[in-house]
Design an enzyme around this catalytic site. Structure first.
Site, PDB file in Angstrom:
ATOM      1  N   ASP A  29       0.837  -1.207   0.000  1.00 23.89           N
ATOM      2  CA  ASP A  29       0.000   0.000   0.000  1.00 23.89           C
ATOM      3  C   ASP A  29       0.871   1.257   0.000  1.00 23.89           C
ATOM      4  OD1 ASP A  29      -2.136  -1.697   0.046  1.00 23.89           O
ATOM      5  OD2 ASP A  29      -2.583  -1.424   2.170  1.00 23.89           O
ATOM      6  N   GLN A  34       2.588   0.525  -5.948  1.00 27.65           N
ATOM      7  CA  GLN A  34       1.401   0.610  -6.789  1.00 27.65           C
ATOM      8  C   GLN A  34       1.738   1.145  -8.181  1.00 27.65           C
ATOM      9  OE1 GLN A  34      -1.787  -0.400  -6.108  1.00 27.65           O
ATOM     10  NE2 GLN A  34      -1.074  -1.239  -4.161  1.00 27.65           N
ATOM     11  N   LEU A  36       3.818   0.014 -10.096  1.00 26.60           N
ATOM     12  CA  LEU A  36       4.086  -1.137 -10.965  1.00 26.60           C
ATOM     13  C   LEU A  36       2.846  -1.594 -11.728  1.00 26.60           C
ATOM     14  CD1 LEU A  36       6.474  -3.277  -8.726  1.00 26.60           C
ATOM     15  CD2 LEU A  36       7.057  -1.631 -10.522  1.00 26.60           C
ATOM     16  N   HIS A 102      11.898  -0.895 -12.343  1.00 22.52           N
ATOM     17  CA  HIS A 102      11.644  -1.065 -13.782  1.00 22.52           C
ATOM     18  C   HIS A 102      10.971   0.182 -14.344  1.00 22.52           C
ATOM     19  CE1 HIS A 102      12.945  -4.830 -15.450  1.00 22.52           C
ATOM     20  NE2 HIS A 102      12.547  -5.496 -14.376  1.00 22.52           N
ATOM     21  N   HIS A 125      17.990  -1.484 -13.761  1.00 21.33           N
ATOM     22  CA  HIS A 125      16.743  -1.394 -13.012  1.00 21.33           C
ATOM     23  C   HIS A 125      16.927  -1.833 -11.563  1.00 21.33           C
ATOM     24  CE1 HIS A 125      16.376  -5.748 -13.979  1.00 21.33           C
ATOM     25  NE2 HIS A 125      15.648  -5.797 -12.887  1.00 21.33           N
TER      26      HIS A 125
END
Length: 701
Positions: A29, A34, A36, A102, A125
């Protein structure tokens, strides 16, 4: 102080119900995790397989789940290892956060865009994941010690040296740098294949529960060796069919060009250094650019607009390059050399013969580049893509780096030997897919001709040693790979003003003398290790062309469906190629070809060549028609005088080696008339079904 969230369950299509602890919920959370949801796991693959639209968000949840399963299994089954709950939590968090860094379209960002936009950055990354992990903890104020924070980041990198006091085998769970077998790979292979509709049936739970620590390494039960081999083989298949699909790669290059065009104005690449800016760097960057009205982004908008219209960069040619030959292709197959060779082949010249025998194809009639628009043939319009495909450890068998135990000897580990698992394995575990792309479909045929001229030059330069050298010899990754006298051979040089007379046919593979095959000796005392496969000359040369892709030099790739629907009423330039006297009958001794309605008919007579279109029924001369004729094919037809030499050309009907004469005039082996299919068999013009005298009498004729 924020309240500690409750634990929760998440339903996953791969692993079923995933139980998430309250500690892990704090990381999930967060804005950093998020984010991603906006980064596709497979990058551009969804443009080919629409189902492959899953994101790094789901994959990270799966990796965290498997990481916890494996470390808990080791904790319960081998209490002597002394694995603590703190280590279990750190391994699970590392699995969850390993992909936080990423960028848009996953590996397109860090392996293709950043190296070109910021060549000095050397950014990965994994570095981005560490940056975003630190930012996440800072913003969420998660209670985690600096020691644990460094431990998690070292687990993400798979670098035990960074926290040498930690247990070394824990670094083989999330990112295994020793042999590549980790829960990250287990999840993405299972998930990617399932989501694209071709599920690879693996049992992650079986592999996880097979793990056992011996000598500070994670080992596996020997009875699961075949399953582990299948896992690495599946990786190879996914990279070949999904991740490196020709259309997906074309979209990748278009995205890179669009981002590079927008970079001077938007400064996109610089956002990798700022976690607050990186937070909003997702696949949506394309839509942001497309929605903008800034004139500085017009070039980027034009490129991105072509993608949904399926007006992609065109794949000109392709071939599989054997691992031991990759250095030669990397050095010689470049956009610059392809363009130079194409310009050389495009120089107008007069057909000639030598002693009435074989004609030099480099002297045959060629495409006149003066008919092209200025600057049509540009190096920037040619892309050479070399995609390395392997099982996970380059050319080596990854199972050679995995240790196994058995039920009878659970506390001893060793490598698997011949006979311990299936011996049906490739000679080399890696290869390279070479593809040539063009951004300008109008010059597709010309680019292919230039590329194939480069292959022909390579064949003459490296000779038989490159073809039949000892492929079993180990290769040093850092040492330049050469054959025979290659180091002393002058580099490939193709002049734009002259043609190379030794260049072979564009429609035929370069030929090199084939050595006689040496028969294998038979002996009672013979060793299997000394028995090597004798090279078969029929296998061809490493520099052979891919005949399945052959097009004439004048071929122009068709546009997208939306573009094809628009009728082009603009006046067209007449190429000098279209006024060529085709000379002797292209159709052999029978006068020509006839095709079904909607296709092109080519007819020839004693006074030249004519073409008839199936739909209109009007006969026109070759100079009046828009039929695309490959001049090299014309030269070969003159050379072979209707001898039925099989060529892959626009008039060959579909066979790669079937002779034209046999197709038109000679009876088939069965004595039956060939089928009149839409795309294969052709019949002579005016050929009517013959009726025997007996049949006429019976019908009263």
């Amino acid at each position: 102080m924020p309240a500690v969230p409750d634990s929760r369950n998440i339903k996953d299509p791969i692993h079923g119900l995933i139980e998430v602890s309250s500690l892990l919920v704090q990381f999930i959370d967060s804005e950093q995790f998020q984010r991603l949801r906006g980064v596709k796991q497979l990058g551009t693959t969804s443009h080919v397989w629409p189902g492959g639209s899953h994101t790094r968000f789901e994959h990270s949840l799966g990796v965290a789940h498997l990481a916890r399963q494996m470390v808990k299994h080791l904790q319960m089954s081998q209490p002597e290892l002394g694995i603590t709950d703190r280590e279990v939590n750190c391994v699970e968090i590392a699995g969850l956060c390993h992909d936080l860094g990423h960028g848009p379209w996953s590996h397109v960002w860090d392996s293709m865009f950043i190296p070109r936009a910021l060549p000095e950055a050397k950014w990965t990354h994994e570095q981005g994941s560490e940056m975003m992990f630190d930012e996440l903890i800072k913003e969420k104020k998660i209670k985690i010690s600096k020691e644990d924070q460094d431990f998690v980041k070292a687990l993400i990198r798979g670098d035990h040296a960074r926290t040498a006091n930690e247990k070394p085998f824990l670094f083989e769970i999330v990112a295994n740098s020793r042999n590549g077998l980790d829960v990250d790979k287990i999840d993405y292979i299972h998930r990617d294949s399932h989501m694209t509709g071709d599920s690879i049936h693996l049992s992650p739970e079986l592999l996880v529960k097979s793990a056992r620590v011996l000598d500070n390494q994670i080992c596996y039960n020997i009875k699961n060796a075949d399953q582990l081999y299948d896992l690495f083989n599946s990786r190879f298949k996914l990279h070949k069919s999904l991740y490196n699909h020709k259309s997906a790669k074309a979209v990748e290059y278009m995205i890179i060009d669009g981002l590079l065009a927008a970079e001077p104005y938007m400064k996109i690449a610089d956002r990798i250094r700022d976690p607050k800016k990186f937070l909003f760097l997702t696949d949506s960057i394309m839509e942001t650019i497309r929605a903008s009205e800034a004139p500085e982004l017009q070039e980027a908008r034009d490129i991105f607009k072509r993608i949904p219209l399926r007006d992609l960069y065109k794949c000109v040619d392709s071939k599989i390059v054997e691992w031991q030959h990759r250095k030669i292709f990397e050095e010689n197959v470049t956009p610059a050399k392809i363009v130079q060779a194409a310009l050389a082949l495009s120089t107008p010249s007069t057909p000639s013969t030598e002693g009435g025998e074989a004609m030099s194809l480099s002297r045959s009639a060629s495409f006149d580049t003066t008919m092209l628009e200025p600057d049509t043939l540009k190096e920037a319009d040619v892309i050479v893509d070399l995609s390395v495909i392997h099982f996970g450890q380059k050319d080596k068998n990854p199972l050679d780096k995995i240790r196994f135990y058995s039920k009878r000897r659970p506390n001893e580990s060793r490598k698997a030997k011949r006979g311990d698992y299936s011996g049906v394995r490739p000679e080399c575990f890696a290869e390279v897919i070479l593809r040539i792309y063009t951004k300008n479909p109008a010059i597709l045929g010309l680019v292919q001709a230039g590329y194939r001229a480069v292959l022909a030059e390579m064949a003459s330069k490296y000779g038989d040693e490159a073809t039949y050298g000892d492929d079993s010899a180990p290769m040093d990754e850092d040492k330049e790979f050469t054959f025979g006298n290659a180091a002393n051979t002058p580099p490939l040089s193709v002049s734009a003003s002259t043609t190379t007379e030794s260049t072979p046919a564009i429609n035929e593979p370069p030929t090199t003398p084939k050595p006689k095959a040496k028969p294998l000796g038979h002996s009672r005392n013979g060793s299997l290790s000394n028995m090597k496969k004798t090279p078969d000359p029929a296998d061809g040369s490493p520099f052979d062309i891919n005949e399945f892709n052959t097009v004439p030099k004048t071929y122009r790739a068709p546009g997208s469906p939306s573009r094809s629907a628009k009728k082009d009423n603009s006046p067209k330039k007449t190429s000098s190629l279209e006024s060529l006297d085709l000379g002797p009958s292209i159709g052999g001794n029978n006068g020509g070809f006839e095709s079904r309605p909607g296709t092109t008919r080519i007819a020839s007579g004693s006074n030249g060549s004519s073409a008839k279109t199936g739909g209109g029924g009007n006969t026109v001369t070759a100079s009046e028609s828009r039929t695309q004729v490959d001049p090299v094919f014309v030269g070969l037809q003159q050379q072979n005088k209707g001898a039925g030499v099989g060529l892959n050309n626009p008039f060959s009907g579909g066979g790669l080696s079937q002779g034209t004469q046999g197709r038109q005039g000679s009876p088939s082996p069965t004595g039956k008339r060939p089928r009149d299919d839409d795309d294969q068999q052709l019949k002579p013009l005016g050929a009517e079904k013959s009726v025997s005298p007996d049949t006429k009498r019976r019908k009263g004729v």
